[in-house]
Design a protein around this motif. Sequence first.
Motif, PDB file in Angstrom:
ATOM      1  N   PHE A 208       0.830  -1.194   0.000  1.00  0.00           N
ATOM      2  CA  PHE A 208       0.000   0.000   0.000  1.00  0.00           C
ATOM      3  C   PHE A 208       0.872   1.256   0.000  1.00  0.00           C
ATOM      4  N   MET A 209       1.953   1.220   0.765  1.00  0.00           N
ATOM      5  CA  MET A 209       2.833   2.387   0.843  1.00  0.00           C
ATOM      6  C   MET A 209       3.429   2.712  -0.520  1.00  0.00           C
ATOM      7  N   TRP A 210       3.926   1.695  -1.238  1.00  0.00           N
ATOM      8  CA  TRP A 210       4.530   1.954  -2.556  1.00  0.00           C
ATOM      9  C   TRP A 210       3.514   2.617  -3.491  1.00  0.00           C
ATOM     10  N   ILE A 211       2.280   2.095  -3.517  1.00  0.00           N
ATOM     11  CA  ILE A 211       1.286   2.627  -4.442  1.00  0.00           C
ATOM     12  C   ILE A 211       0.887   4.051  -4.062  1.00  0.00           C
ATOM     13  N   PHE A 212       0.552   4.277  -2.798  1.00  0.00           N
ATOM     14  CA  PHE A 212       0.091   5.599  -2.394  1.00  0.00           C
ATOM     15  C   PHE A 212       1.197   6.647  -2.526  1.00  0.00           C
ATOM     16  N   ALA A 213       2.454   6.223  -2.373  1.00  0.00           N
ATOM     17  CA  ALA A 213       3.562   7.169  -2.472  1.00  0.00           C
ATOM     18  C   ALA A 213       3.979   7.432  -3.913  1.00  0.00           C
ATOM     19  N   LEU A 214       3.892   6.413  -4.762  1.00  0.00           N
ATOM     20  CA  LEU A 214       4.479   6.531  -6.100  1.00  0.00           C
ATOM     21  C   LEU A 214       3.461   6.652  -7.232  1.00  0.00           C
ATOM     22  N   ALA A 215       2.199   6.329  -6.981  1.00  0.00           N
ATOM     23  CA  ALA A 215       1.213   6.442  -8.057  1.00  0.00           C
ATOM     24  C   ALA A 215       1.143   7.845  -8.656  1.00  0.00           C
ATOM     25  N   PRO A 216       1.267   8.928  -7.849  1.00  0.00           N
ATOM     26  CA  PRO A 216       1.256  10.261  -8.476  1.00  0.00           C
ATOM     27  C   PRO A 216       2.434  10.507  -9.418  1.00  0.00           C
ATOM     28  N   TRP A 217       3.456   9.699  -9.322  1.00  0.00           N
ATOM     29  CA  TRP A 217       4.646   9.851 -10.176  1.00  0.00           C
ATOM     30  C   TRP A 217       4.599   8.910 -11.372  1.00  0.00           C
ATOM     31  N   MET A 218       3.461   8.305 -11.650  1.00  0.00           N
ATOM     32  CA  MET A 218       3.399   7.205 -12.596  1.00  0.00           C
ATOM     33  C   MET A 218       3.987   7.562 -13.964  1.00  0.00           C
ATOM     34  N   MET A 219       3.617   8.707 -14.501  1.00  0.00           N
ATOM     35  CA  MET A 219       4.076   9.053 -15.839  1.00  0.00           C
ATOM     36  C   MET A 219       5.590   9.255 -15.887  1.00  0.00           C
ATOM     37  N   ARG A 220       6.156   9.869 -14.864  1.00  0.00           N
ATOM     38  CA  ARG A 220       7.603  10.086 -14.851  1.00  0.00           C
ATOM     39  C   ARG A 220       8.351   8.759 -14.740  1.00  0.00           C
ATOM     40  N   LEU A 221       7.872   7.866 -13.855  1.00  0.00           N
ATOM     41  CA  LEU A 221       8.517   6.561 -13.715  1.00  0.00           C
ATOM     42  C   LEU A 221       8.388   5.747 -14.992  1.00  0.00           C
ATOM     43  N   GLN A 222       7.229   5.891 -15.642  1.00  0.00           N
ATOM     44  CA  GLN A 222       6.980   5.143 -16.876  1.00  0.00           C
ATOM     45  C   GLN A 222       7.993   5.504 -17.957  1.00  0.00           C
ATOM     46  N   ARG A 223       8.458   6.776 -17.964  1.00  0.00           N
ATOM     47  CA  ARG A 223       9.328   7.241 -19.032  1.00  0.00           C
ATOM     48  C   ARG A 223      10.810   7.245 -18.660  1.00  0.00           C
ATOM     49  N   ALA A 224      11.155   6.931 -17.415  1.00  0.00           N
ATOM     50  CA  ALA A 224      12.545   7.020 -16.970  1.00  0.00           C
ATOM     51  C   ALA A 224      13.326   5.805 -17.463  1.00  0.00           C
ATOM     52  N   PRO A 225      14.351   6.005 -18.315  1.00  0.00           N
ATOM     53  CA  PRO A 225      15.108   4.862 -18.846  1.00  0.00           C
ATOM     54  C   PRO A 225      15.785   4.039 -17.753  1.00  0.00           C
ATOM     55  N   ALA A 226      16.350   4.699 -16.741  1.00  0.00           N
ATOM     56  CA  ALA A 226      17.042   3.961 -15.685  1.00  0.00           C
ATOM     57  C   ALA A 226      16.073   3.078 -14.902  1.00  0.00           C
ATOM     58  N   MET A 227      14.874   3.607 -14.614  1.00  0.00           N
ATOM     59  CA  MET A 227      13.893   2.820 -13.877  1.00  0.00           C
ATOM     60  C   MET A 227      13.429   1.614 -14.699  1.00  0.00           C
ATOM     61  N   LYS A 228      13.187   1.848 -15.987  1.00  0.00           N
ATOM     62  CA  LYS A 228      12.774   0.737 -16.844  1.00  0.00           C
ATOM     63  C   LYS A 228      13.899  -0.286 -16.972  1.00  0.00           C
ATOM     64  N   GLY A 229      15.120   0.195 -17.032  1.00  0.00           N
ATOM     65  CA  GLY A 229      16.254  -0.711 -17.092  1.00  0.00           C
ATOM     66  C   GLY A 229      16.394  -1.529 -15.821  1.00  0.00           C
ATOM     67  N   ALA A 230      16.163  -0.887 -14.674  1.00  0.00           N
ATOM     68  CA  ALA A 230      16.222  -1.616 -13.405  1.00  0.00           C
ATOM     69  C   ALA A 230      15.199  -2.737 -13.378  1.00  0.00           C
ATOM     70  N   LEU A 231      13.987  -2.439 -13.855  1.00  0.00           N
ATOM     71  CA  LEU A 231      12.956  -3.476 -13.913  1.00  0.00           C
ATOM     72  C   LEU A 231      13.373  -4.608 -14.836  1.00  0.00           C
ATOM     73  N   ALA A 232      13.875  -4.277 -16.033  1.00  0.00           N
ATOM     74  CA  ALA A 232      14.277  -5.314 -16.978  1.00  0.00           C
ATOM     75  C   ALA A 232      15.422  -6.152 -16.414  1.00  0.00           C
ATOM     76  N   GLY A 233      16.343  -5.499 -15.711  1.00  0.00           N
ATOM     77  CA  GLY A 233      17.457  -6.241 -15.129  1.00  0.00           C
ATOM     78  C   GLY A 233      17.016  -7.216 -14.062  1.00  0.00           C
ATOM     79  N   VAL A 234      16.142  -6.763 -13.172  1.00  0.00           N
ATOM     80  CA  VAL A 234      15.704  -7.652 -12.102  1.00  0.00           C
ATOM     81  C   VAL A 234      14.777  -8.734 -12.647  1.00  0.00           C
ATOM     82  N   THR A 235      14.025  -8.443 -13.719  1.00  0.00           N
ATOM     83  CA  THR A 235      13.178  -9.467 -14.320  1.00  0.00           C
ATOM     84  C   THR A 235      14.016 -10.588 -14.919  1.00  0.00           C
ATOM     85  N   ALA A 236      15.110 -10.217 -15.577  1.00  0.00           N
ATOM     86  CA  ALA A 236      16.015 -11.240 -16.098  1.00  0.00           C
ATOM     87  C   ALA A 236      16.645 -12.033 -14.963  1.00  0.00           C
TER      88      ALA A 236
END
Length: 439
Positions: free
Chosen positions: A333-361
């Motif tokens: 709940f904390m992650w969503i309530f804290a970060l949902a307002p930042w959704m568009m910025r996180l969606q477009r951040a290359p480093a954040m997307k890369g972190a997700l892809a790295g941990v998914t692999a």
Amino acid sequence: MRAVPSDHVVPPPFAEFSRTAAKIGLVSFGGPAGQIALMHREMVDERGWVDEEQFLQALNLCNLLPGPEAQQLATWIGWKLHGWKGGLVAGGLFVLPGALVMLALSILYGFATGMEWFQAIFLGIKAAVLAIVAQALIRIASRALHTPFQIALAIAAFLALFLFAAPFPVVVLAALAIGAAAGARRPGWLAFKPTDQATPSGNRPWRATLVALVAWSAIWAAPLVTIRLALGPDHVLWQIGVFFSKLAVVTFGGAYAVLAYMAQEAVSGYGWLGAGEMADGLGLAETTPGPLILVTQFVGYMGAFRAPDPFSPVVAGVLGAVLTTWVTFAPCFMWIFALAPWMMRLQRAPAMKGALAGVTACVVGVIANLALWFALHVLFGRFRLADYGPVHLQVPDWASFDLAAGLIAVAAFTMIFVLKRGILFTLAVAAALGLVAGL
């Protein structure tokens, strides 16, 4: 604090929304893929409460966060439509039915685990779990590994865990860092397209994020503080609360990704349950609605059930299960309530997307380690430790091979991979075969 819906989506009445959220929680079988598809059908296709683009953007955000992505997506939908109140209802009702079922099954397991017929049933369930984990490994690998770099990350994670006994949080954090660097500097290594590199934009809602972090950190810590003051740092409930709080921070990639680490600590570190019982818990969790990470509740129950003082075993077990569920899902709940307002910025951040892809692999290698760990402990009864410098291996004693478990595992693999039967059907047939073999 309430989110503002898009102009062409009207929030439904709160009572109607709550009924729909309860329906989803009651029938959310089938793992995250099935649960997300169910939410999409109910919230997007049939009712139109969330539009397609918002749904996919929120799903991408939830994939960036530790914890069960389906539960976090439900929380986000509630937040989007009715603010914090909606997020609490949607996220809570997604977990509550499965948590109650899992608690009942854990209580039954705690009392019946010594009975021969019960052990025979769970011999079959453990064998079926091998096929279920293998299916998850293949499914996630096909979705996550698209480049040689991602394959190398998966292999490195497997070797680090299986051969060198590297701590799971260290492996995950390393994958996050490597993925973030690759996303920012070598996006092709992660199969990113040039259009994925748009500059983040949008408002910066620091106040809403700060309020959410402070409030939910206090909610998260409240039971731990109470236990520390009332029972002290040596009590099993304190150990359970601290351990699963740490686990909640590194639960990237779903429940399968952390099961091996959780099993290693719960079995070898704390001695809360045996290796075979860990597989039993996963089998139980597969039969309940809600997120698979509810298997942690089983571990918390058994750990407290077996060290109950000053409570009775059942009371201690229930406290352990409730505490585990609390510290597992309060951060979600904390992650969503804290970060949902930042959704568009996180969606477009290359480093954040890369972190997700790295941990998914990385998660592919983690689940491969889990699959091998389960296979060894289900099929063999005895092991010897072999050290080769920094390499530490548990070598099975081939004379301890369990033929009945092996045959049931073959039947489970046949049902899932050849006959294409579902998980619940496979578990039911495997349990029946285990009972026949035991009797």
